[in-house]
Design a protein around this motif. Structure first.
Motif, PDB file in Angstrom:
ATOM      1  N   ALA A  53      40.393   9.584   0.956  1.00  0.00           N
ATOM      2  CA  ALA A  53      39.983  10.682   0.074  1.00  0.00           C
ATOM      3  C   ALA A  53      41.131  11.131  -0.829  1.00  0.00           C
ATOM      4  CB  ALA A  53      39.464  11.851   0.903  1.00  0.00           C
ATOM      5  N   LYS A  54      42.317  11.230  -0.259  1.00  0.00           N
ATOM      6  CA  LYS A  54      43.484  11.645  -1.045  1.00  0.00           C
ATOM      7  C   LYS A  54      43.818  10.597  -2.112  1.00  0.00           C
ATOM      8  CE  LYS A  54      48.249  13.205  -0.357  1.00  0.00           C
ATOM      9  NZ  LYS A  54      49.283  13.473   0.665  1.00  0.00           N
ATOM     10  N   LEU A  55      43.751   9.324  -1.736  1.00  0.00           N
ATOM     11  CA  LEU A  55      44.024   8.256  -2.697  1.00  0.00           C
ATOM     12  C   LEU A  55      42.983   8.231  -3.809  1.00  0.00           C
ATOM     13  CD1 LEU A  55      45.645   5.817  -3.648  1.00  0.00           C
ATOM     14  CD2 LEU A  55      44.314   4.410  -2.044  1.00  0.00           C
ATOM     15  N   VAL A  56      41.717   8.413  -3.447  1.00  0.00           N
ATOM     16  CA  VAL A  56      40.640   8.418  -4.452  1.00  0.00           C
ATOM     17  C   VAL A  56      40.849   9.562  -5.439  1.00  0.00           C
ATOM     18  CG1 VAL A  56      38.157   8.784  -4.776  1.00  0.00           C
ATOM     19  CG2 VAL A  56      38.976   7.190  -3.028  1.00  0.00           C
ATOM     20  N   ALA A  57      41.285  10.716  -4.956  1.00  0.00           N
ATOM     21  CA  ALA A  57      41.563  11.848  -5.856  1.00  0.00           C
ATOM     22  C   ALA A  57      42.682  11.502  -6.828  1.00  0.00           C
ATOM     23  CB  ALA A  57      41.914  13.089  -5.044  1.00  0.00           C
ATOM     24  N   ARG A  58      43.738  10.883  -6.321  1.00  0.00           N
ATOM     25  CA  ARG A  58      44.863  10.485  -7.202  1.00  0.00           C
ATOM     26  C   ARG A  58      44.422   9.442  -8.221  1.00  0.00           C
ATOM     27  NH1 ARG A  58      50.114   8.800  -4.242  1.00  0.00           N
ATOM     28  NH2 ARG A  58      50.841   8.876  -6.388  1.00  0.00           N
ATOM     29  N   LEU A  59      43.615   8.487  -7.766  1.00  0.00           N
ATOM     30  CA  LEU A  59      43.123   7.457  -8.679  1.00  0.00           C
ATOM     31  C   LEU A  59      42.251   8.069  -9.769  1.00  0.00           C
ATOM     32  CD1 LEU A  59      42.229   4.698  -6.067  1.00  0.00           C
ATOM     33  CD2 LEU A  59      44.105   4.618  -7.714  1.00  0.00           C
ATOM     34  N   GLY A  60      41.401   9.031  -9.373  1.00  0.00           N
ATOM     35  CA  GLY A  60      40.539   9.712 -10.349  1.00  0.00           C
ATOM     36  C   GLY A  60      41.339  10.430 -11.418  1.00  0.00           C
ATOM     37  N   LYS A  61      42.432  11.087 -11.020  1.00  0.00           N
ATOM     38  CA  LYS A  61      43.299  11.763 -11.994  1.00  0.00           C
ATOM     39  C   LYS A  61      43.941  10.784 -12.956  1.00  0.00           C
ATOM     40  CE  LYS A  61      44.398  15.707  -9.071  1.00  0.00           C
ATOM     41  NZ  LYS A  61      45.441  16.397  -8.305  1.00  0.00           N
ATOM     42  N   ALA A  62      44.122   9.545 -12.489  1.00  0.00           N
ATOM     43  CA  ALA A  62      44.721   8.509 -13.339  1.00  0.00           C
ATOM     44  C   ALA A  62      43.662   7.752 -14.149  1.00  0.00           C
ATOM     45  CB  ALA A  62      45.509   7.520 -12.476  1.00  0.00           C
ATOM     46  N   GLY A  63      42.396   8.164 -14.006  1.00  0.00           N
ATOM     47  CA  GLY A  63      41.328   7.528 -14.774  1.00  0.00           C
ATOM     48  C   GLY A  63      40.801   6.240 -14.161  1.00  0.00           C
ATOM     49  N   ILE A  64      41.072   6.025 -12.876  1.00  0.00           N
ATOM     50  CA  ILE A  64      40.611   4.806 -12.204  1.00  0.00           C
ATOM     51  C   ILE A  64      39.354   5.140 -11.417  1.00  0.00           C
ATOM     52  CG2 ILE A  64      41.176   3.037 -10.497  1.00  0.00           C
ATOM     53  CD1 ILE A  64      44.138   3.483 -11.339  1.00  0.00           C
ATOM     54  N   ARG A  65      38.287   4.440 -11.724  1.00  0.00           N
ATOM     55  CA  ARG A  65      36.984   4.693 -11.110  1.00  0.00           C
ATOM     56  C   ARG A  65      36.914   4.079  -9.717  1.00  0.00           C
ATOM     57  NH1 ARG A  65      31.628   2.752 -10.764  1.00  0.00           N
ATOM     58  NH2 ARG A  65      32.219   0.673 -11.428  1.00  0.00           N
ATOM     59  N   PHE A  66      36.408   4.853  -8.757  1.00  0.00           N
ATOM     60  CA  PHE A  66      36.217   4.410  -7.381  1.00  0.00           C
ATOM     61  C   PHE A  66      34.726   4.313  -7.119  1.00  0.00           C
ATOM     62  CE2 PHE A  66      35.442   5.497  -2.908  1.00  0.00           C
ATOM     63  CZ  PHE A  66      36.215   4.535  -2.266  1.00  0.00           C
ATOM     64  N   LYS A  67      34.302   3.181  -6.562  1.00  0.00           N
ATOM     65  CA  LYS A  67      32.892   2.983  -6.231  1.00  0.00           C
ATOM     66  C   LYS A  67      32.773   2.936  -4.706  1.00  0.00           C
ATOM     67  CE  LYS A  67      29.152  -0.345  -6.639  1.00  0.00           C
ATOM     68  NZ  LYS A  67      28.838  -1.723  -6.999  1.00  0.00           N
ATOM     69  N   PRO A  68      32.111   3.932  -4.092  1.00  0.00           N
ATOM     70  CA  PRO A  68      31.965   3.925  -2.635  1.00  0.00           C
ATOM     71  C   PRO A  68      31.286   2.635  -2.157  1.00  0.00           C
ATOM     72  CG  PRO A  68      31.294   6.035  -3.522  1.00  0.00           C
ATOM     73  CD  PRO A  68      31.492   5.110  -4.692  1.00  0.00           C
ATOM     74  N   GLY A  69      31.740   2.156  -0.996  1.00  0.00           N
ATOM     75  CA  GLY A  69      31.207   0.910  -0.455  1.00  0.00           C
ATOM     76  C   GLY A  69      30.094   1.133   0.546  1.00  0.00           C
ATOM     77  N   LYS A  70      29.493   0.031   0.985  1.00  0.00           N
ATOM     78  CA  LYS A  70      28.446   0.085   2.007  1.00  0.00           C
ATOM     79  C   LYS A  70      29.072   0.418   3.355  1.00  0.00           C
ATOM     80  CE  LYS A  70      25.563  -3.317  -0.312  1.00  0.00           C
ATOM     81  NZ  LYS A  70      24.954  -4.642  -0.246  1.00  0.00           N
ATOM     82  N   ASP A  71      28.233   0.968   4.233  1.00  0.00           N
ATOM     83  CA  ASP A  71      28.699   1.343   5.565  1.00  0.00           C
ATOM     84  C   ASP A  71      29.218   0.129   6.332  1.00  0.00           C
ATOM     85  OD1 ASP A  71      27.990   3.952   5.118  1.00  0.00           O
ATOM     86  OD2 ASP A  71      26.069   3.813   6.156  1.00  0.00           O
ATOM     87  N   LEU A  72      30.319   0.339   7.038  1.00  0.00           N
ATOM     88  CA  LEU A  72      30.887  -0.650   7.937  1.00  0.00           C
ATOM     89  C   LEU A  72      31.401   0.128   9.137  1.00  0.00           C
ATOM     90  CD1 LEU A  72      31.749  -3.586   8.544  1.00  0.00           C
ATOM     91  CD2 LEU A  72      33.924  -3.055   7.430  1.00  0.00           C
ATOM     92  N   GLU A  73      30.894  -0.190  10.313  1.00  0.00           N
ATOM     93  CA  GLU A  73      31.246   0.567  11.512  1.00  0.00           C
ATOM     94  C   GLU A  73      32.756   0.675  11.686  1.00  0.00           C
ATOM     95  OE1 GLU A  73      30.590   0.430  16.325  1.00  0.00           O
ATOM     96  OE2 GLU A  73      29.264  -0.746  15.055  1.00  0.00           O
TER      97      GLU A  73
END
Length: 94
Positions: A53-73
């Protein structure tokens, strides 16, 4: 160049340099060439991170799009793309 070896027959196409794996095995690395290769979508590296979550927030601030993945146990995961469009999977153990 030292360390450069003969290519396996399946890698005999031109335009690329071949460096054999350890012990002259069939694994090796190619580099160079001017042929366009489309971005990798299926074969991709996966990076294990401690706080997705922290990395995704940093990536978002840098303009890098994150696409959530499918569930994996046992994991929460998703994808980003490098500047060339190649898929990089980010995973966190839960």
């Amino acid at each position: 160049m030292s360390g450069r070896g003969a290519r396996p027959a399946r890698q005999a196409h031109g335009g690329r340099a071949w460096w054999p794996g350890r012990g002259g095995g069939s694994r090796g690395a190619e580099q160079g060439g001017s042929r366009y290769r489309p971005p990798a979508r299926r074969a991709h590296p996966a990076l294990l991170v401690s706080d997705l979550a922290k990395l995704v927030a940093r990536l978002g601030k840098a303009g890098i799009r994150f696409k959530p993945g499918k569930d994996l146990e046992g994991y929460v995961r998703g994808d980003i793309a490098d500047p060339f469009g190649n898929r990089i999977e980010l995973m966190q153990r839960v």
